[in-house]
Every structure is written in structure tokens, then in C-alpha cells.
Design a protein around this motif. Structure first.
Motif, PDB file in Angstrom:
ATOM      1  N   ILE A   1      -9.160   1.203  -1.568  1.00 34.88           N
ATOM      2  CA  ILE A   1      -7.835   1.062  -2.132  1.00 34.88           C
ATOM      3  C   ILE A   1      -8.244   0.329  -3.622  1.00 34.88           C
ATOM      4  O   ILE A   1      -9.157  -0.615  -3.386  1.00 34.88           O
ATOM      5  CB  ILE A   1      -6.571   0.585  -1.270  1.00 34.88           C
ATOM      6  CG1 ILE A   1      -5.565   0.874  -2.176  1.00 34.88           C
ATOM      7  CG2 ILE A   1      -6.705  -0.945  -1.041  1.00 34.88           C
ATOM      8  CD1 ILE A   1      -4.148   0.561  -1.279  1.00 34.88           C
ATOM      9  N   LYS A   2      -7.561   0.475  -4.641  1.00 38.13           N
ATOM     10  CA  LYS A   2      -7.666  -0.085  -5.868  1.00 38.13           C
ATOM     11  C   LYS A   2      -6.357  -0.850  -6.370  1.00 38.13           C
ATOM     12  O   LYS A   2      -5.390  -0.581  -5.810  1.00 38.13           O
ATOM     13  CB  LYS A   2      -8.378   0.714  -6.747  1.00 38.13           C
ATOM     14  CG  LYS A   2      -9.534   1.368  -6.616  1.00 38.13           C
ATOM     15  CD  LYS A   2      -9.989   2.546  -7.561  1.00 38.13           C
ATOM     16  CE  LYS A   2     -11.169   3.069  -7.324  1.00 38.13           C
ATOM     17  NZ  LYS A   2     -11.084   3.954  -6.069  1.00 38.13           N
TER      18      LYS A   2
ATOM     19  N   TYR B   1      -2.797   6.428   1.417  1.00 32.65           N
ATOM     20  CA  TYR B   1      -3.910   6.051   1.069  1.00 32.65           C
ATOM     21  C   TYR B   1      -4.788   5.064   1.942  1.00 32.65           C
ATOM     22  O   TYR B   1      -4.194   4.578   2.936  1.00 32.65           O
ATOM     23  CB  TYR B   1      -3.621   4.994  -0.090  1.00 32.65           C
ATOM     24  CG  TYR B   1      -3.286   5.681  -1.463  1.00 32.65           C
ATOM     25  CD1 TYR B   1      -4.010   5.546  -2.507  1.00 32.65           C
ATOM     26  CD2 TYR B   1      -2.196   6.394  -1.765  1.00 32.65           C
ATOM     27  CE1 TYR B   1      -3.743   6.084  -3.814  1.00 32.65           C
ATOM     28  CE2 TYR B   1      -1.893   7.175  -2.818  1.00 32.65           C
ATOM     29  CZ  TYR B   1      -2.637   7.045  -3.861  1.00 32.65           C
ATOM     30  OH  TYR B   1      -2.200   7.824  -5.010  1.00 32.65           O
TER      31      TYR B   1
ATOM     32  N   SER C   1      -3.454  11.915   3.191  1.00 32.72           N
ATOM     33  CA  SER C   1      -4.708  11.468   3.545  1.00 32.72           C
ATOM     34  C   SER C   1      -5.741  12.469   3.881  1.00 32.72           C
ATOM     35  O   SER C   1      -6.739  12.119   3.893  1.00 32.72           O
ATOM     36  CB  SER C   1      -4.432  10.701   4.807  1.00 32.72           C
ATOM     37  OG  SER C   1      -4.002  11.353   6.030  1.00 32.72           O
TER      38      SER C   1
ATOM     39  N   GLN D   1      -4.711  -0.586  -9.055  1.00 29.67           N
ATOM     40  CA  GLN D   1      -3.675   0.167  -9.508  1.00 29.67           C
ATOM     41  C   GLN D   1      -2.853   1.032  -8.567  1.00 29.67           C
ATOM     42  O   GLN D   1      -2.037   1.658  -8.781  1.00 29.67           O
ATOM     43  CB  GLN D   1      -4.047   0.983 -10.686  1.00 29.67           C
ATOM     44  CG  GLN D   1      -5.185   2.056 -10.325  1.00 29.67           C
ATOM     45  CD  GLN D   1      -6.597   1.554 -10.527  1.00 29.67           C
ATOM     46  OE1 GLN D   1      -6.764   0.205 -10.491  1.00 29.67           O
ATOM     47  NE2 GLN D   1      -7.572   2.333 -10.570  1.00 29.67           N
ATOM     48  N   ASP D   2      -3.324   1.034  -7.208  1.00 23.82           N
ATOM     49  CA  ASP D   2      -2.965   1.792  -6.222  1.00 23.82           C
ATOM     50  C   ASP D   2      -1.611   1.325  -5.545  1.00 23.82           C
ATOM     51  O   ASP D   2      -0.895   2.163  -5.049  1.00 23.82           O
ATOM     52  CB  ASP D   2      -3.754   2.068  -5.079  1.00 23.82           C
ATOM     53  CG  ASP D   2      -4.971   2.879  -5.693  1.00 23.82           C
ATOM     54  OD1 ASP D   2      -4.726   3.990  -6.699  1.00 23.82           O
ATOM     55  OD2 ASP D   2      -6.148   2.998  -5.086  1.00 23.82           O
TER      56      ASP D   2
ATOM     57  N   LYS E   1       0.620  -1.292  -0.003  1.00 15.57           N
ATOM     58  CA  LYS E   1       0.010   0.010  -0.167  1.00 15.57           C
ATOM     59  C   LYS E   1       0.832   1.425   0.066  1.00 15.57           C
ATOM     60  O   LYS E   1       1.971   1.302   0.632  1.00 15.57           O
ATOM     61  CB  LYS E   1      -0.826   0.081   1.108  1.00 15.57           C
ATOM     62  CG  LYS E   1      -2.041   0.807   1.152  1.00 15.57           C
ATOM     63  CD  LYS E   1      -2.595   1.449   2.543  1.00 15.57           C
ATOM     64  CE  LYS E   1      -1.841   2.587   3.054  1.00 15.57           C
ATOM     65  NZ  LYS E   1      -2.405   2.894   4.280  1.00 15.57           N
ATOM     66  N   PRO E   2       0.495   2.248  -0.805  1.00 11.66           N
ATOM     67  CA  PRO E   2       1.188   3.705  -0.616  1.00 11.66           C
ATOM     68  C   PRO E   2       1.005   4.369   0.379  1.00 11.66           C
ATOM     69  O   PRO E   2      -0.145   4.274   1.084  1.00 11.66           O
ATOM     70  CB  PRO E   2       0.924   4.293  -1.974  1.00 11.66           C
ATOM     71  CG  PRO E   2      -0.554   3.580  -2.695  1.00 11.66           C
ATOM     72  CD  PRO E   2      -0.528   2.405  -1.908  1.00 11.66           C
TER      73      PRO E   2
ATOM     74  N   GLU F   1       7.148   3.130 -11.430  1.00 12.31           N
ATOM     75  CA  GLU F   1       6.345   3.368 -10.040  1.00 12.31           C
ATOM     76  C   GLU F   1       6.418   4.632  -9.789  1.00 12.31           C
ATOM     77  O   GLU F   1       7.588   5.486  -9.767  1.00 12.31           O
ATOM     78  CB  GLU F   1       6.729   2.496  -9.120  1.00 12.31           C
ATOM     79  CG  GLU F   1       6.134   0.940  -9.156  1.00 12.31           C
ATOM     80  CD  GLU F   1       4.596   1.106  -9.133  1.00 12.31           C
ATOM     81  OE1 GLU F   1       4.004   2.036  -8.744  1.00 12.31           O
ATOM     82  OE2 GLU F   1       4.176  -0.145  -9.213  1.00 12.31           O
TER      83      GLU F   1
ATOM     84  N   LYS G   1       4.203   6.317  -6.835  1.00 10.02           N
ATOM     85  CA  LYS G   1       3.963   6.471  -5.554  1.00 10.02           C
ATOM     86  C   LYS G   1       4.943   6.166  -4.551  1.00 10.02           C
ATOM     87  O   LYS G   1       5.754   5.617  -4.810  1.00 10.02           O
ATOM     88  CB  LYS G   1       2.793   5.711  -5.219  1.00 10.02           C
ATOM     89  CG  LYS G   1       1.456   6.126  -6.212  1.00 10.02           C
ATOM     90  CD  LYS G   1       0.120   5.360  -5.761  1.00 10.02           C
ATOM     91  CE  LYS G   1      -0.996   5.594  -6.669  1.00 10.02           C
ATOM     92  NZ  LYS G   1      -0.719   4.629  -8.205  1.00 10.02           N
TER      93      LYS G   1
END
Length: 370
Positions: free
Chosen positions: A50-51, A45, A365, A53-54, A41-42, A94, A96
Motif C-alpha cells: 500500500i502507498k 487493497y 483483490s 495515496q491509497d 486502508k481501502p 475521495e 475509494k
């Protein structure tokens, strides 16, 4: 179903439960060992929405190299260098920023890793007897004493995992309990992870003879306009009534157990130090004194009669701060099942407040930057 799709579903499942994680707290990962890639996870987020592509794709070999590299002892220099190496460990393309706990995810040998801050579990980790309770609840638990986050925490966890492996060569570690922070739990399948998590949560819940009062109500308190003026341009404030604040808000003596944040997430989103207002006629005087002491406006102002104000630069930040502070109050009450309250010390909070990584996460956030 491929592993990344399972990771998305797992993340959203746990992210929707406010008793497990709030705001952008917590993180998840999946290791594609065949291709040497870990998806994590970035920073900033939210798990709940979350999706696919995230997630940030990380080079597992480069992450392993970071853990074998020497870094300076000085906090700022060490974390700056480690962050640079972490960013360079991203797969090509990448952009993020990966979670600050990425290295801890890489240390766990299982494919799926979940890091959460459950309120009840943090009642344990934020108590004076946190170091005792892990093993009785789960013999395989690895307890990590209070450690600065980032590379330092990953380094301490690596040493404790290696110690565990030496005594349990046939049973890989899967549960880390971090003082004043939360928990890491892992499994080679989502189902295995869920079973382990549920078992541990049930064990913690069974110890809870003392539970906080429920409820958090948004009301009008009468000081909102004045607080917006004191905060400055763009300031916003909301008032909340919370029965669980009863003992903590009646006097400065009761307030002592929430005058310091309990975890890094609380320090980031609702402030390291709430302000206490005994009488509203002294608001300006108390507010000025707080500014002089801490150099910044309070994010939370606790008032008598089980209530508090949440302040910030936008509505989202204010409401997130209120959620996190309410969680902190509940944690302080849960700690009595495992000893007494044990909030973070001032020097640790100073590190969190001045750490660029946490400042970045907070801004992402709460919509303060893109």
C-alpha cells in the motif's frame, strides 16, 4: 516524519508477514486529530504494498455520527444504509471505498490502529474456549463474541468498549479479540503499538504445545484439466500437497473440521465450504452434487493423501485461495491448544457470501474488477 508516512511504513511492515495477514485481509488507520481526519486502508487493497495515496481520508465527526444513528434490524437494509453513510463520511475528493472495519478503527481512541488475522491468534479465536483465553493472556483484552461484520460488529464493539471504560477510566482500551475473526490493537505511536502487539503474540505463542506440520508444495495432481472443464470458461485449477492435511483429508469424518470456513476472510477467498473428494473416479458426480447444494463451484477440493485443488476464474484468485485454505488448515490444528475447532456456523457463512461488501472486496483483490 508525519503520521501518514508512519502509517504506510507500519502497514507494509505487518503486511509482509504471511503469518499475520494474507491477500487483502487486515487494515490499518491513523487519526490526525488536529484536523479531524482519519486515514484508513481501502477495501481490497493489500497492506504489503500500500502507498500513501491509497489511504482513504475520513471525516472523524461524521464517523462518530454514524455510531449514534439508528438503523433497521434487517441485515440487508441495515448494511446498505450504513455503507451509504460510510461513503458519505469520506473527505471531499475521495473516491475509494474505505475498509468495512472503518468504524471499529474510529472507536479506538489511539492514533494508530492495526487489524490483523494472525494464524496463531485465530487458533485461539476459532476455538471452543476462545471466550476464556483473552483475559489470561492480557487482562486488558476485550473479547467480542461472534458477530456479523459491518455496522453490527461496530455497534457491539462500541458497547463493550464503553463497558471497559466504565471499569478502567484511566486506561483506554487498546486490544480487541474477535471470535472467528482476528484482533485489533492500537497505540499513540507506532513503537507503542508494536510493543503491545509483540507482547501479546509472545503470550499466545507460549501456549502452543501442538503445532501443525509445515509445508505447502505446488505439484501436478492429474485432475487440473478436468476441473477447468467443469468450472467453465476461464476456469483455472492448481494442486497442492500439504502435510498438515493428513488427519483432515483421510476420511469424511476427519474432513468435518474444515467443511466450514473459520473466518470471513476464509469464506471470501477460499470459499465457505470446501468439497471433499474421496475417489477421483467420482469427481463429476461429487462436483455436480456440490453445485446442486451450494449453487456455485467449489473454490477448494480436498482429496486424500494430504492434498487439495484450488479453483477459480484466474491464476491470482486460485493462488490466493490456496494460501487462505492452507492458513485455515493450520488454524484448525492450532485450535487444539485452546480447546477444539469451532468453525463458522452455516447461517453466518450465508450472510458473508451474500454480503455485497465482501463480494466487492473479493473482486478488487483478485483483479476481477477495477
Amino acid at each position: 516524519m508525519d503520521g501518514l508516512t508512519e502509517l504506510v511504513q507500519m502497514s507494509q511492515y505487518y503486511g509482509l508477514e504471511e503469518d499475520y495477514v494474507l491477500g487483502a485481509g487486515g487494515n490499518t488507520s491513523y487519526k490526525d486529530t488536529q484536523h479531524g481526519v482519519m486515514y484508513v486502508k481501502p477495501s481490497g487493497y493489500r497492506l504489503m504494498d500500500i502507498k500513501r495515496q491509497d489511504f482513504v481520508a475520513m471525516d472523524m465527526a461524521k464517523l462518530a455520527d454514524i455510531m449514534n444513528k439508528p438503523y433497521p434490524e434487517e441485515d440487508e437494509a441495515r448494511e446498505k444504509m450504513a455503507l451509504e453513510d460510510l461513503m458519505n463520511a469520506r473527505m471531499p475528493g475521495e473516491t475509494k471505498r474505505p475498509s468495512v472495519e472503518t468504524l471499529l478503527h474510529a472507536l479506538m481512541p489511539q492514533k494508530f490502529v492495526l487489524h490483523l488475522h494472525p494464524t496463531k491468534v485465530n487458533g485461539l479465536t476459532c476455538s471452543t474456549e476462545a471466550d476464556y483465553w483473552g483475559k489470561p493472556l492480557n487482562p486488558d483484552c476485550i473479547y467480542i463474541p461472534l458477530t456479523k461484520p459491518g455496522y453490527t460488529l461496530a455497534s457491539v464493539c462500541k458497547a463493550e468498549i464503553e463497558k471497559y471504560n466504565a471499569g478502567n477510566p484511566k486506561r483506554p482500551p487498546y486490544l480487541l479479540l474477535l471470535q472467528n475473526h482476528g484482533m485489533f490493537i492500537s497505540g499513540d505511536t507506532v513503537e507503542e503499538l508494536k510493543e503491545k502487539f509483540t507482547d501479546f503474540m509472545n503470550m499466545v505463542d507460549a501456549q502452543l504445545d501442538r503445532r501443525p506440520s509445515l509445508g505447502l508444495d505446488f505439484l501436478l495432481g492429474g485432475l487440473e484439466k478436468k476441473l477447468r472443464e467443469l468450472y467453465g470458461p476461464g476456469g483455472y485449477a492448481e494442486y497442492y500437497y500439504m502435510p498438515a492435511l493428513e488427519v483432515l483429508s483421510t476420511s469424511r469424518f476427519g474432513f468435518r473440521n474444515i467443511k466450514n470456513a473459520y473466518t470471513p476472510d476464509h469464506a471470501v477467498y477460499c470459499g465457505a465450504h470446501p468439497m471433499y473428494l474421496e475417489d477421483k473416479k467420482y469427481l463429476e458426480k461429487e462436483y455436480k452434487a456440490y453445485l446442486e447444494q451450494y449453487g456455485k463451484p467449489p473454490k477448494i477440493i480436498v482429496v486424500k493423501s494430504c492434498a487439495f485443488y484450488s479453483l477459480g476464474s484466474n491464476v491470482e484468485a486460485v493462488r490466493l485461495g490456496a494460501q487462505l485454505f492452507a492458513d485455515e488448515v493450520r488454524i484448525s490444528r492450532y485450535t487444539y491448544n485452546f480447546g477444539e475447532p469451532n468453525p463458522l456456523p452455516d447461517e453466518f457463512l450465508d450472510f458473508i457470501e451474500n454480503w455485497e461488501v465482501e463480494n466487492y472486496r473479493s473482486k478488487i483483490s483478485t483483479g476481477e474488477c477495477e
